[in-house]
Design a protein around this motif. Structure first.
Motif, PDB file in Angstrom:
ATOM      1  N   VAL A  68      12.225   7.007  -7.561  1.00 28.00           N
ATOM      2  CA  VAL A  68      11.113   6.265  -6.963  1.00 28.00           C
ATOM      3  C   VAL A  68      10.737   5.081  -7.857  1.00 28.00           C
ATOM      4  CG1 VAL A  68       8.656   6.375  -6.397  1.00 28.00           C
ATOM      5  CG2 VAL A  68      10.200   8.190  -5.631  1.00 28.00           C
ATOM      6  N   LEU A  69      10.694   5.311  -9.160  1.00 26.64           N
ATOM      7  CA  LEU A  69      10.318   4.239 -10.086  1.00 26.64           C
ATOM      8  C   LEU A  69      11.320   3.093 -10.044  1.00 26.64           C
ATOM      9  CD1 LEU A  69       9.123   6.300 -13.190  1.00 26.64           C
ATOM     10  CD2 LEU A  69       7.735   5.253 -11.398  1.00 26.64           C
ATOM     11  N   VAL A  70      12.622   3.411  -9.988  1.00 26.95           N
ATOM     12  CA  VAL A  70      13.600   2.315  -9.985  1.00 26.95           C
ATOM     13  C   VAL A  70      13.607   1.596  -8.645  1.00 26.95           C
ATOM     14  CG1 VAL A  70      15.758   3.415  -9.182  1.00 26.95           C
ATOM     15  CG2 VAL A  70      15.830   1.714 -11.002  1.00 26.95           C
ATOM     16  N   LEU A  71      13.320   2.304  -7.561  1.00 28.25           N
ATOM     17  CA  LEU A  71      13.189   1.630  -6.269  1.00 28.25           C
ATOM     18  C   LEU A  71      11.986   0.687  -6.271  1.00 28.25           C
ATOM     19  CD1 LEU A  71      14.013   4.612  -3.894  1.00 28.25           C
ATOM     20  CD2 LEU A  71      15.345   2.494  -4.098  1.00 28.25           C
ATOM     21  N   LEU A  72      10.902   1.109  -6.889  1.00 24.04           N
ATOM     22  CA  LEU A  72       9.747   0.223  -7.017  1.00 24.04           C
ATOM     23  C   LEU A  72      10.073  -0.962  -7.915  1.00 24.04           C
ATOM     24  CD1 LEU A  72       6.919   2.890  -7.349  1.00 24.04           C
ATOM     25  CD2 LEU A  72       7.215   1.277  -5.463  1.00 24.04           C
ATOM     26  N   ALA A  73      10.880  -0.732  -8.946  1.00 20.21           N
ATOM     27  CA  ALA A  73      11.317  -1.845  -9.793  1.00 20.21           C
ATOM     28  C   ALA A  73      12.059  -2.884  -8.961  1.00 20.21           C
ATOM     29  CB  ALA A  73      12.206  -1.330 -10.923  1.00 20.21           C
TER      30      ALA A  73
ATOM     31  N   GLY B 184       7.650  -4.850 -11.601  1.00 21.77           N
ATOM     32  CA  GLY B 184       9.008  -4.348 -11.442  1.00 21.77           C
ATOM     33  C   GLY B 184       9.647  -4.009 -12.773  1.00 21.77           C
ATOM     34  N   ALA B 185       9.478  -4.887 -13.750  1.00 24.41           N
ATOM     35  CA  ALA B 185      10.055  -4.628 -15.072  1.00 24.41           C
ATOM     36  C   ALA B 185       9.419  -3.400 -15.716  1.00 24.41           C
ATOM     37  CB  ALA B 185       9.870  -5.858 -15.963  1.00 24.41           C
ATOM     38  N   GLU B 186       8.114  -3.223 -15.512  1.00 26.10           N
ATOM     39  CA  GLU B 186       7.436  -2.037 -16.054  1.00 26.10           C
ATOM     40  C   GLU B 186       8.001  -0.761 -15.443  1.00 26.10           C
ATOM     41  OE1 GLU B 186       3.058   0.144 -15.989  1.00 26.10           O
ATOM     42  OE2 GLU B 186       3.291  -1.879 -15.167  1.00 26.10           O
ATOM     43  N   MET B 187       8.213  -0.765 -14.123  1.00 26.22           N
ATOM     44  CA  MET B 187       8.785   0.398 -13.458  1.00 26.22           C
ATOM     45  C   MET B 187      10.201   0.668 -13.960  1.00 26.22           C
ATOM     46  SD  MET B 187       6.458   1.659 -11.442  1.00 26.22           S
ATOM     47  CE  MET B 187       5.277   1.123 -12.694  1.00 26.22           C
ATOM     48  N   ALA B 188      10.964  -0.398 -14.195  1.00 24.10           N
ATOM     49  CA  ALA B 188      12.328  -0.237 -14.705  1.00 24.10           C
ATOM     50  C   ALA B 188      12.318   0.434 -16.074  1.00 24.10           C
ATOM     51  CB  ALA B 188      13.024  -1.601 -14.781  1.00 24.10           C
ATOM     52  N   ASP B 189      11.421  -0.010 -16.949  1.00 23.69           N
ATOM     53  CA  ASP B 189      11.316   0.600 -18.280  1.00 23.69           C
ATOM     54  C   ASP B 189      10.990   2.087 -18.170  1.00 23.69           C
ATOM     55  OD1 ASP B 189      11.786  -1.872 -19.427  1.00 23.69           O
ATOM     56  OD2 ASP B 189       9.681  -2.301 -19.831  1.00 23.69           O
ATOM     57  N   ARG B 190      10.043   2.423 -17.306  1.00 22.12           N
ATOM     58  CA  ARG B 190       9.641   3.827 -17.149  1.00 22.12           C
ATOM     59  C   ARG B 190      10.783   4.665 -16.581  1.00 22.12           C
ATOM     60  NH1 ARG B 190       3.896   3.836 -14.132  1.00 22.12           N
ATOM     61  NH2 ARG B 190       4.468   6.048 -13.945  1.00 22.12           N
ATOM     62  N   ALA B 191      11.503   4.103 -15.617  1.00 19.64           N
ATOM     63  CA  ALA B 191      12.598   4.845 -14.995  1.00 19.64           C
ATOM     64  C   ALA B 191      13.690   5.160 -16.010  1.00 19.64           C
ATOM     65  CB  ALA B 191      13.172   4.042 -13.828  1.00 19.64           C
ATOM     66  N   ILE B 192      14.023   4.187 -16.852  1.00 21.44           N
ATOM     67  CA  ILE B 192      15.093   4.397 -17.833  1.00 21.44           C
ATOM     68  C   ILE B 192      14.699   5.462 -18.847  1.00 21.44           C
ATOM     69  CG2 ILE B 192      16.372   3.293 -19.713  1.00 21.44           C
ATOM     70  CD1 ILE B 192      16.238   0.691 -18.040  1.00 21.44           C
ATOM     71  N   ARG B 193      13.409   5.507 -19.212  1.00 18.59           N
ATOM     72  CA  ARG B 193      12.969   6.555 -20.147  1.00 18.59           C
ATOM     73  C   ARG B 193      13.164   7.947 -19.549  1.00 18.59           C
ATOM     74  NH1 ARG B 193       8.750   2.815 -21.407  1.00 18.59           N
ATOM     75  NH2 ARG B 193       7.302   3.832 -19.972  1.00 18.59           N
ATOM     76  N   LEU B 194      12.964   8.078 -18.240  1.00 19.54           N
ATOM     77  CA  LEU B 194      13.113   9.376 -17.592  1.00 19.54           C
ATOM     78  C   LEU B 194      14.561   9.688 -17.243  1.00 19.54           C
ATOM     79  CD1 LEU B 194      10.056   9.393 -15.161  1.00 19.54           C
ATOM     80  CD2 LEU B 194      10.377  10.818 -17.177  1.00 19.54           C
TER      81      LEU B 194
ATOM     82  N   ARG C 236       0.843  -1.211   0.000  1.00 15.70           N
ATOM     83  CA  ARG C 236       0.000   0.000   0.000  1.00 15.70           C
ATOM     84  C   ARG C 236       0.873   1.253   0.000  1.00 15.70           C
ATOM     85  NH1 ARG C 236      -3.368  -3.003   3.596  1.00 15.70           N
ATOM     86  NH2 ARG C 236      -2.490  -1.954   5.412  1.00 15.70           N
ATOM     87  N   TYR C 237       1.962   1.230   0.750  1.00 18.76           N
ATOM     88  CA  TYR C 237       2.865   2.373   0.738  1.00 18.76           C
ATOM     89  C   TYR C 237       3.618   2.484  -0.587  1.00 18.76           C
ATOM     90  CZ  TYR C 237       2.222   4.010   5.512  1.00 18.76           C
ATOM     91  OH  TYR C 237       1.697   4.573   6.648  1.00 18.76           O
ATOM     92  N   TYR C 238       3.943   1.361  -1.184  1.00 23.92           N
ATOM     93  CA  TYR C 238       4.574   1.407  -2.506  1.00 23.92           C
ATOM     94  C   TYR C 238       3.634   2.065  -3.516  1.00 23.92           C
ATOM     95  CZ  TYR C 238       8.182  -1.929  -0.942  1.00 23.92           C
ATOM     96  OH  TYR C 238       9.229  -2.545  -0.303  1.00 23.92           O
ATOM     97  N   GLN C 239       2.369   1.683  -3.470  1.00 23.97           N
ATOM     98  CA  GLN C 239       1.393   2.284  -4.382  1.00 23.97           C
ATOM     99  C   GLN C 239       1.257   3.784  -4.127  1.00 23.97           C
ATOM    100  OE1 GLN C 239      -0.017   0.975  -6.912  1.00 23.97           O
ATOM    101  NE2 GLN C 239      -0.004  -1.229  -6.634  1.00 23.97           N
ATOM    102  N   ARG C 240       1.276   4.170  -2.864  1.00 29.20           N
ATOM    103  CA  ARG C 240       1.194   5.587  -2.514  1.00 29.20           C
ATOM    104  C   ARG C 240       2.413   6.333  -3.044  1.00 29.20           C
ATOM    105  NH1 ARG C 240      -1.718   9.994  -2.108  1.00 29.20           N
ATOM    106  NH2 ARG C 240      -1.180  11.332  -0.347  1.00 29.20           N
ATOM    107  N   ALA C 241       3.589   5.711  -2.946  1.00 31.97           N
ATOM    108  CA  ALA C 241       4.800   6.338  -3.479  1.00 31.97           C
ATOM    109  C   ALA C 241       4.665   6.586  -4.973  1.00 31.97           C
ATOM    110  CB  ALA C 241       6.015   5.455  -3.191  1.00 31.97           C
ATOM    111  N   LEU C 242       4.081   5.628  -5.681  1.00 32.39           N
ATOM    112  CA  LEU C 242       3.890   5.785  -7.127  1.00 32.39           C
ATOM    113  C   LEU C 242       2.901   6.902  -7.429  1.00 32.39           C
ATOM    114  CD1 LEU C 242       4.471   4.797  -9.982  1.00 32.39           C
ATOM    115  CD2 LEU C 242       2.682   3.072  -9.681  1.00 32.39           C
ATOM    116  N   GLU C 243       1.846   7.014  -6.630  1.00 31.24           N
ATOM    117  CA  GLU C 243       0.873   8.086  -6.823  1.00 31.24           C
ATOM    118  C   GLU C 243       1.505   9.454  -6.614  1.00 31.24           C
ATOM    119  OE1 GLU C 243      -2.241   7.340  -4.086  1.00 31.24           O
ATOM    120  OE2 GLU C 243      -2.853   5.448  -5.007  1.00 31.24           O
TER     121      GLU C 243
END
Length: 527
Positions: free
Chosen positions: A374-379, A391-401, A359-366
């Motif tokens: 934050v995205l790579v930590l969630l990955a 996790g892989a989705e978050m990794a992809d998003r983090a690398i784009r940013l 739940r806190y991870y989801q809040r961090a993403l929000e």
């Protein structure tokens, strides 16, 4: 007005933002449609490739108002002019029936990403140079709270520090539409900050501001710059709620000396070494003596204990409790900080409450949807979960940013891709990380083994044993074992020639640790 058509989109090479009623061309020129014309375009955009009758359009826009067909025709004409649709190919007329929006002409728009270049420190000492860097980082962090503003992380924009490159080349290299550049200059107790928001496509200035203030007002200036960028790129009225505006403001009651201790502590912490963590805690403590309620100081103190756990601190249980205590206090001061929420989630997960942790991870993403760290930590965190695809989705998003990410990311990226069996990717990041610690050497060994690189896997596995003779893959994952069989890990460790199971004695000394089901049978046979 919750239609998906309200999201920005591209039409005939133009960017359409129906929340503003605007149409922008590639040169940066913007036309604002009349409300009725914007509503007509909205209805058509909701049903691309489908005939929308005149009656439907009239009812949607002029319900209960007596108007003639001429009003509709005038709106269609206005829309076509804004879109450059002289041939009527984008909005097609079906005689005596209605209109069709060409489905192929409509595409999702790339949101207006921005890069914040390092603020230049003019004629100032080391402390103010750090403040300039801190201002850069704070603006990036503030902007990352907005879903509609993808912001490039600092380590990628850092490549352009003090370089006399055309802003259009920077925009192209970082794939952003806007670039913020600025400088900081101090004369006694007076502060001058300049900021320029530039359209990277055209090189033209969107706005330029100069702030002449007292030095103690540095934080107010930073907040004003972040707010003005948000207003410019998203539309201040309507799109941003008051709650979102509040999230961009930090308490400015901290003094400059405490702020400097925080910046110095972050530098020490990021060395990711036991000595660096001890130094960071000393500096954070000095800052807290001056500003006991500055939440980032408390949060980052807690993060040092989290890192201690990852790199093998002497007492993981004690470090975990310190991490939790810091996050509880930091959340009480600032419940809307994405990093604090993540590390609270980490604490709860390691304590065995994965549901609360998530739940806190989801809040961090929000709270930090465009915060690359934050995205790579969630990955990293979600790679160990029952759904590692997140996790892989978050990794992809983090690398784009953040395509030019910091070194420590390699560890998280390795695990994110390993757990979805993307072994080639995982191996690339594992090699970049290198055999810096037993766990990292083990990841290199397992990914290399999965790709048939036996000699490299054997060398990495040998280095694991040299660094930690008691190491096992079960012990490596003792805090993070996902709630499913560990077949992938066991298979990979065996392929790499790594020891798999903890002994009964090791398990006894690591009470509360998760266990591999496969290893329980091994220990039972051993008696």
């Amino acid at each position: 007005m919750n239609s998906p058509a309200l999201a920005p989109f591209r039409l005939n090479g133009r960017e359409i933002d129906l929340r503003r009623g605007s149409v922008s061309d590639g040169a940066g020129a913007t036309i604002t449609l009349r409300p009725q014309a914007a509503d007509i375009l909205r209805v058509l955009a909701e049903r691309p490739g489908t005939l929308v009758t005149k009656e439907e359009l009239m009812q949607a826009v002029w319900a209960n108002i007596a108007v003639t067909d001429d009003s509709l025709v005038q709106c269609i004409t206005e829309i076509r002019k804004a879109l450059g649709d002289d041939s009527h190919a984008v909005i097609q007329t079906v005689p005596r029936r209605g209109y069709v929006l060409d489905r192929g002409a409509q595409k999702a728009a790339v949101r207006p990403a921005i890069a914040v270049l390092p603020f230049r420190a003019l004629n100032v000492d080391g402390q103010w140079a750090r403040f300039a860097d801190g201002m850069t980082e704070d603006i990036i962090t503030d902007l990352a709270r907005f879903r509609d503003i993808p912001v490039i992380a600092r380590s990628s924009s850092e490549l352009y520090r003090d370089k006399a490159e055309d802003v259009r080349a920077i925009g192209h290299a970082l794939n952003v539409k806007y670039v913020l550049a600025g400088s900081l200059q101090v004369d006694g107790h007076r502060l001058r900050v300049t900021a320029q928001l530039i359209n990277a496509g055209t090189g033209e200035h969107v706005w330029t501001e100069r702030y002449d203030r007292q030095t103690a007002q540095l934080f107010d200036v930073k907040d004003e710059i972040s707010g003005k960028i948000a207003a410019t790129l998203t539309g201040w009225e309507g799109q941003l709620s008051e709650a979102e505006r509040v999230l961009t403001r930090r308490k400015s009651g901290i003094g400059l000396d405490a702020y400097d201790y925080w910046l110095l502590g972050v530098e020490a912490r990021n060395r990711m070494s036991p000595a660096g963590l001890r130094e960071a805690r000393t500096l954070f403590a000095k800052g807290l003596a001056l500003a006991p309620d500055f939440a980032p100081l408390i949060r980052d103190m807690g993060i040092t204990y989290s890192i201690d756990i990852q790199i093998g601190g002497a007492d993981r249980a004690a470090a975990l409790e310190q991490q939790g205590a810091c996050m509880v206090r930091a959340l009480a001061l600032d419940p809307n900080d994405a990093l604090t929420c993540f590390f609270m989630g980490s604490y709860l997960t390691l304590k065995g409450d994965g549901e609360a942790g998530d739940r806190y991870y989801q809040r961090a993403l929000e709270l930090g949807p465009n915060n690359a760290d934050v995205l790579v930590l969630l990955a990293w965190a979600w790679s160990y979960s029952a759904t590692p695809e997140r996790g892989a989705e978050m990794a992809d998003r983090a690398i784009r940013l953040n395509p030019h990410y910091p070194f420590w990311w390699n560890s998280a990226l390795t695990r994110a891709y390993f757990h979805v069996r993307a072994f080639e990717k995982a191996y690339t990041y594992a090699r970049s990380m290198g055999a810096t610690a037993p766990n990292e050497a083990a990841m290199l060994a397992m990914t290399a083994a999965r790709l048939g690189r036996r000699e490299e896997a054997a060398r990495a596995a040998e280095s694991v044993g040299r660094m930690d003779p008691d190491w096992t893959v079960e012990g490596m994952y003792s805090f993070y074992l996902p709630p499913r069989p560990a077949q992938l890990l066991v298979e990979s460790a065996v392929l790499a020639g790594l020891p798999v199971c903890m002994t009964a004695a090791q398990l006894e000394g690591n009470k509360g640790a998760a266990r591999f089901q496969e290893c329980d049978a091994v220990r039972a046979r051993q008696g």
